[in-house]
Structures are given as C-alpha cells and as structure tokens.
Design a protein around this motif. Structure first.
Motif, short mmCIF file in Angstrom:
data_model
loop_
_atom_site.label_atom_id
_atom_site.label_comp_id
_atom_site.label_asym_id
_atom_site.label_seq_id
_atom_site.Cartn_x
_atom_site.Cartn_y
_atom_site.Cartn_z
N LYS A 24 0.86 -1.18 0.00
CA LYS A 24 0.00 0.00 0.00
C LYS A 24 0.90 1.23 0.00
N SER A 25 0.48 2.24 -0.73
CA SER A 25 1.33 3.41 -0.95
C SER A 25 0.65 4.69 -0.49
N TYR A 26 1.47 5.72 -0.29
CA TYR A 26 0.95 7.06 -0.03
C TYR A 26 1.93 8.09 -0.59
N VAL A 27 1.36 9.17 -1.10
CA VAL A 27 2.16 10.25 -1.68
C VAL A 27 2.84 11.03 -0.57
N SER A 149 7.85 12.20 -4.34
CA SER A 149 8.17 10.87 -3.80
C SER A 149 6.91 10.09 -3.48
N LEU A 150 7.05 8.77 -3.60
CA LEU A 150 5.97 7.86 -3.25
C LEU A 150 6.51 6.84 -2.26
N HIS A 151 5.82 6.69 -1.14
CA HIS A 151 6.23 5.74 -0.11
C HIS A 151 5.32 4.52 -0.17
N GLU A 164 -3.85 9.58 2.96
CA GLU A 164 -4.62 8.59 2.22
C GLU A 164 -3.72 7.47 1.71
N VAL A 165 -4.16 6.24 1.89
CA VAL A 165 -3.42 5.06 1.42
C VAL A 165 -4.09 4.54 0.16
N VAL A 166 -3.30 4.29 -0.88
CA VAL A 166 -3.82 3.83 -2.16
C VAL A 166 -2.95 2.70 -2.68
N THR A 167 -3.31 2.14 -3.82
CA THR A 167 -2.47 1.14 -4.45
C THR A 167 -1.24 1.82 -5.05
N PRO A 168 -0.15 1.09 -5.27
CA PRO A 168 1.05 1.70 -5.85
C PRO A 168 0.79 2.38 -7.19
#
Length: 211
Positions: A24-27, A149-151, A164-168
C-alpha cells in the motif's frame, strides 16, 4: 501494467513471498500540493503531440512509456491547458520521468519482510524527477528537476495519520499529476506558457485575455 515496472523491485519481491500482504502506498505529504484550480484553463487548450519517456536511474524503460503517456494525457486533459493529439498538433510536449531508486536497499527490505511473512513491515521510497518541455511556433519552454516521492509499505505497517493510502499504481498517478500541475502552474505564473501560443504580432497587453 505490472506494479514492479513503476516501483522498485521490493514490491515485487514481497508479493511473491508467502504471507506478505499487498503493498500500500501514499504520496509524500511533505511536498506542497497544487490543485487543478491553481492552474488557469485556456478557452482553447493547446493541441500538442505528447511524447513520454520513463526511466529508472537514468535508464530508459520503453515498456513503461505507454503507461506514462496514458497517465500524463489524463492529467493534461483535466488541466484544461493542453490536449494531447496526433491529429495536426500545434507543437509538442515531452515528459520524461526518472524513478530514482536504491534497488539494493529495496531488495533487502523486501526480502527481510518476506522472511517474517509480512510481520516485520518496511517502507520503500521511490523518488521521481520529471523534465517537461513544450515546443510551439519554434519556441521551447522547459522545466527540469521537478521532484516528488511515493512511499510504499511492504508487509505490516501504517501510513502517517491523515494520509490517504492507495495502491502503488494509483500512488504513481497522483505523484505524476502533482509534478505536471506544478510545472504548468509555474510556466503560467512566469507568462511563458501564455506567450508560447501567441503570434509575435499580438501585443503583450492582449496576452492575458488569451491565456
């Protein structure tokens, strides 16, 4: 488009190890945000040929170009400033995105998470740097080193509160959106983007109305 083409290899490594939860990713929340409202729409958007190139650590990855182009096209259309077209374009817009990644560290994190079946989570950071150039009527305006960056959380773990958590893949789309909007806003604020589509015979006082 598979996730690992846009992300570092830690994501792919984690996904093939049993028991590892979906990434799961977040900006990056520290980067100032630019909204579509911050960009001034044109009465008639510039019709430009869009060229997109995706890189990882400076190496061109042609298989990702189509995904980058599709994502960039959506952002440009929504901005109301530029419409990507190959049908008698007035010029060209080129977008180059370089994924700056520490692949060795990413693999190590993915492997360590896999050994614990996802119980020991880790966070992989993908840094992106964009160069964008717009050429109309023989004149080119350009912006370089636009960064974001994307974590991505691999295994257990959580994002900072309120983020907010989203898909990569969605995360990459959000990062790209921000970099493009930031570039367009800056080009408009300096007047360069306005001037690029106006014949030299038009007086400066009329430019604002045509922007």
């Amino acid at each position: 488009m598979s996730t690992d083409r846009l992300m570092t290899f830690a994501v792919a490594a984690c996904m093939v190890l049993a028991g590892c939860a979906a990434p799961k990713s977040y900006v990056d929340p520290a980067t100032p945000k630019v909204s579509y409202e911050d960009v001034k729409k044109r009465a008639e958007p510039l019709k430009l040929n869009l060229v997109a190139e995706f890189q990882r650590n400076g190496e061109h990855l042609p298989k990702v170009d189509a995904t980058l182009r599709n994502d960039a096209e959506k952002v440009l259309r929504s901005s109301g400033v530029i419409v990507a077209t190959q049908d008698m374009p007035a010029g060209e817009i080129k977008i180059v995105v370089n994924n700056i990644a520490d692949l060795a560290a990413a693999r190590a994190k993915g492997f360590a998470t896999g050994l614990t079946l996802g119980l020991a989570g880790s966070t992989v950071t993908d840094d992106y740097e964009m160069t964008i150039s717009i050429t109309v009527n023989g004149k080119t305006i350009k912006r370089s080193a636009i960064r974001h960056s994307l974590h991505t959380i691999v295994g257990s773990g959580s994002a900072p509160e309120g983020v907010e958590v989203v898909t990569p893949n969605v995360g990459f789309e959000r990062v790209l959106e921000q970099m493009i909007l930031r570039a367009l806003h800056d080009m408009q604020s300096t007047g360069e983007l306005v001037r690029s589509n106006v014949p030299t015979s038009v007086p400066w006082e009329a430019l604002a109305a045509q922007g």
